[in-house]
Design an enzyme around this catalytic site. Structure first.
Site: not given
Ligand SMILES: Cc1ncc(C[n+]2csc(CCOP(=O)(O)OP(=O)(O)O)c2C)c(N)n1
Length: 537
Positions: A32-33, A35, A54, A77, A284, A405
């Site tokens: 951006g400007s 940078e 990003e 940016h 988890h 995650g």
């Molecule tokens: C940034 C983010 N948003 C939401 C989630 C919640 N989440 C965990 S698994 C998942 C589904 C992922 O779906 P996909 O990539 O189609 O793979 P699948 O589970 O069908 O194998 C989601 C939305 C996350 N882990 N990270």
């Protein structure tokens, strides 16, 4: 302009000289400007890798850093760019990916007056997912701040650091940064290793849990040698972000699930648990981990003070695995312990060729299609168990996923791995995961990377379907993803693509993707079977 800096130079010249000295001549960015003064008359020996959002910029830098073991350099940016990057910055922190993130800031003379593009508390914004963050008090301090950020990023555990740079700083006068050698790895306390060796020698049924740190430190072979010397089975730590033990090795016991009860069940019956390069443990789902109260010694070897200090039980030995594992092995007497019984895990029968395609079958065929030496980058949450069964990985440096995650890492991460390694990469990704940072595919096209992107399209968030079962949640909205055309999306960015709905189409598409000289996307229409992610929670 960009030659050897004199006793008095500009911030820009001093910074380019510093980056050259550190080998940071690849810059991942979105400009951006604020940078432009940095990008002005871009030196021919520097490479600028453009990401169109990003999250992709930081994900690519992470993949590059982890595949090469070297620090990456990022230029964003202002607050908006950092804001877009934050999810993957969190992931880079958890992935222990070394990178210096810089962001442009509005010119100092305007900052008091809330200017357009001005970042308030710029150094505060990316915290706590950076190891160090600063907006230097004086323009002349910018190169030294970048040097410090580099040293902190490359001290284990590696991770991202942040420097905010007002745009008028680049032309300010400053002194060059003195080159300094940096040897950050520290060996574990020899007395602690002697105590661990004593515990191992006294144990009758020890077990190892290995995590991503051995691969990150290039200590994989040392880990295998130690496991063989002890004669202990090896589990990989839950959600390990890299290969943690060769999966065809006879001592490989399996992948621990991120559930306290499952971890406890897997490790109970052993009289010593040696955790090498992983937290104790990443969970988890909630539950009881009886192991922590069973009196079984748990020894954790790690460079990560945060992981060591947050472990609920056991003994921690802080220090480099590269230095610690061979030192520990050398202290061990030859074992008279009977080697563990071969794992009752016969090779899984090949899944049936069916239409609609099943995920296990697709992964089985993917394994057959991947040329030797291909690196696998994965973000397909519900297909993890099937991947472990049908797509075992054995090569150190041959597997990457994210430890955080947070989705949106996989595709840019794969682009960065391909850029950094110079090798062919397979990105195994869910339809949902692909959509978080799809623009990384454009960079793969521009950089002509040999990247096969395998989109497992189950028309939704499969892991959420699976997790809803674990949590006994019904009729949750926001889980189905109809109407996405991944081949059209890829083509829109200049990337060829094929859709596979039958076994024959799948084999043909994979063969084409793995012989292409550039990127190619294969959309695999898989059935909607709901995977079991936690059979015990
Ligand atoms: C940034 C983010 N948003 C939401 C989630 C919640 N989440 C965990 S698994 C998942 C589904 C992922 O779906 P996909 O990539 O189609 O793979 P699948 O589970 O069908 O194998 C989601 C939305 C996350 N882990 N990270």
């Amino acid at each position: 302009m960009d030659g050897t800096p004199t006793a008095r130079t500009s911030v820009r010249e001093a910074t380019f000289a510093l980056l050259r000295g550190l080998g940071l001549t690849t810059v991942f960015g979105n400009p951006g400007s604020t940078e432009l003064p940095f990008l002005d008359r871009w030196p021919a020996d520097f490479r600028y890798v453009l990401g169109l959002q990003e999250a992709s910029v930081v994900g690519m830098a992470d993949g590059h850093a982890r595949a090469t073991g070297r620090c990456a350099f990022v230029n964003l940016h202002s607050a908006a760019g950092v804001g877009h990057a934050l999810g993957n910055l969190f992931t880079a922190y958890r992935n222990q990916a070394p990178m210096v993130v810089t962001a442009g800031q509005q010119t100092r003379s305007l900052l008091a007056n809330l200017p357009f593009l001005g970042a308030v508390d710029a150094a505060q914004f990316p915290r706590p997912y950076v190891k160090f963050a600063i907006e230097p008090a004086r323009a002349a301090d910018v190169p030294a701040a970048i040097a410090q950020a580099h040293r902190v990023a490359t001290t284990r555990p590696h991770g991202p650091t942040f420097v905010s740079i007002p745009s008028d700083d680049w032309s300010a006068a400053c002194a060059p940064v003195q080159p300094r050698a940096w040897f950050p790895d520290a060996a574990p306390d020899p007395a602690a290793l002697a105590e661990v060796a004593r515990l191992i020698a006294a144990a009758r049924r020890p077990v190892l849990v290995s995590g991503p740190e051995a691969d990150a430190e290039g200590a994989g072979p040392a880990l295998v040698a130690l496991a063989e010397r002890i004669g202990a089975p090896v589990w990989t730590s839950p959600f390990s972000s890299r290969l943690s033990f060769p999966e065809s090795h006879p001592l490989f016991a399996g992948h621990l699930h991120a559930s306290p009860a499952a971890v406890s069940d897997a490790l109970t019956g052993h009289d010593l648990v040696l955790v090498a390069g992983a937290p104790v443990f990443t969970f988890h789902v909630p539950g009881e981990c009886a192991l922590f109260r069973a009196g079984v010694p748990i020894v954790q070897m790690t460079t990560d003070v945060e992981a060591a200090s947050s472990a609920p039980a056991g003994t921690a030995v802080l220090g480099s695995l590269r230095l610690g594992l061979p030192a520990l092995a050398a202290l061990l007497p030859a074992s008279d312990r009977a080697p563990p019984a071969p794992r009752p895990r016969p090779r899984p029968a090949p899944p049936e060729a069916e239409t609609p395609l099943t995920a296990p079958y697709a992964l089985h065929r993917l394994r057959a299609a991947m040329p030797p030496g291909t690196i696998l980058v994965e973000e397909a949450p519900s297909h993890r168990p099937a991947m472990h069964r049908h797509l075992p990985v054995d090569a150190w440096g041959g597997f990457f996923t994210m430890a955080s995650g947070g989705l949106g890492y996989g595709l840019p991460g794969a682009v960065g791995v391909a850029l950094g390694s110079g090798r062919r990469v397979a990105c195994l990704i869910g339809d949902g995961s692909f959509m978080y940072s799809p623009q990384a595919l454009w960079t793969a096209v521009q950089e002509r990377l040999p990247l096969a992107v395998i989109v497992m399209n189950n028309l939704g968030y499969g892991a959420m379907r699976s997790f809803s079962r674990v949590l006994q949640v019904r009729d949750a909205p926001g889980i189905d993803l109809p109407g996405l055309d991944f081949v059209a999306t890829a083509r829109g960015m200049g990337c060829p693509g094929l859709r596979a709905t039958t076994p024959d189409e799948l084999d043909a598409a994979l063969a084409e993707a793995f012989s292409a000289s550039g990127p190619m996307l294969v959309e695999v229409a898989v059935d909607g079977a709901i995977a079991t992610l936690y059979d015990k929670s």
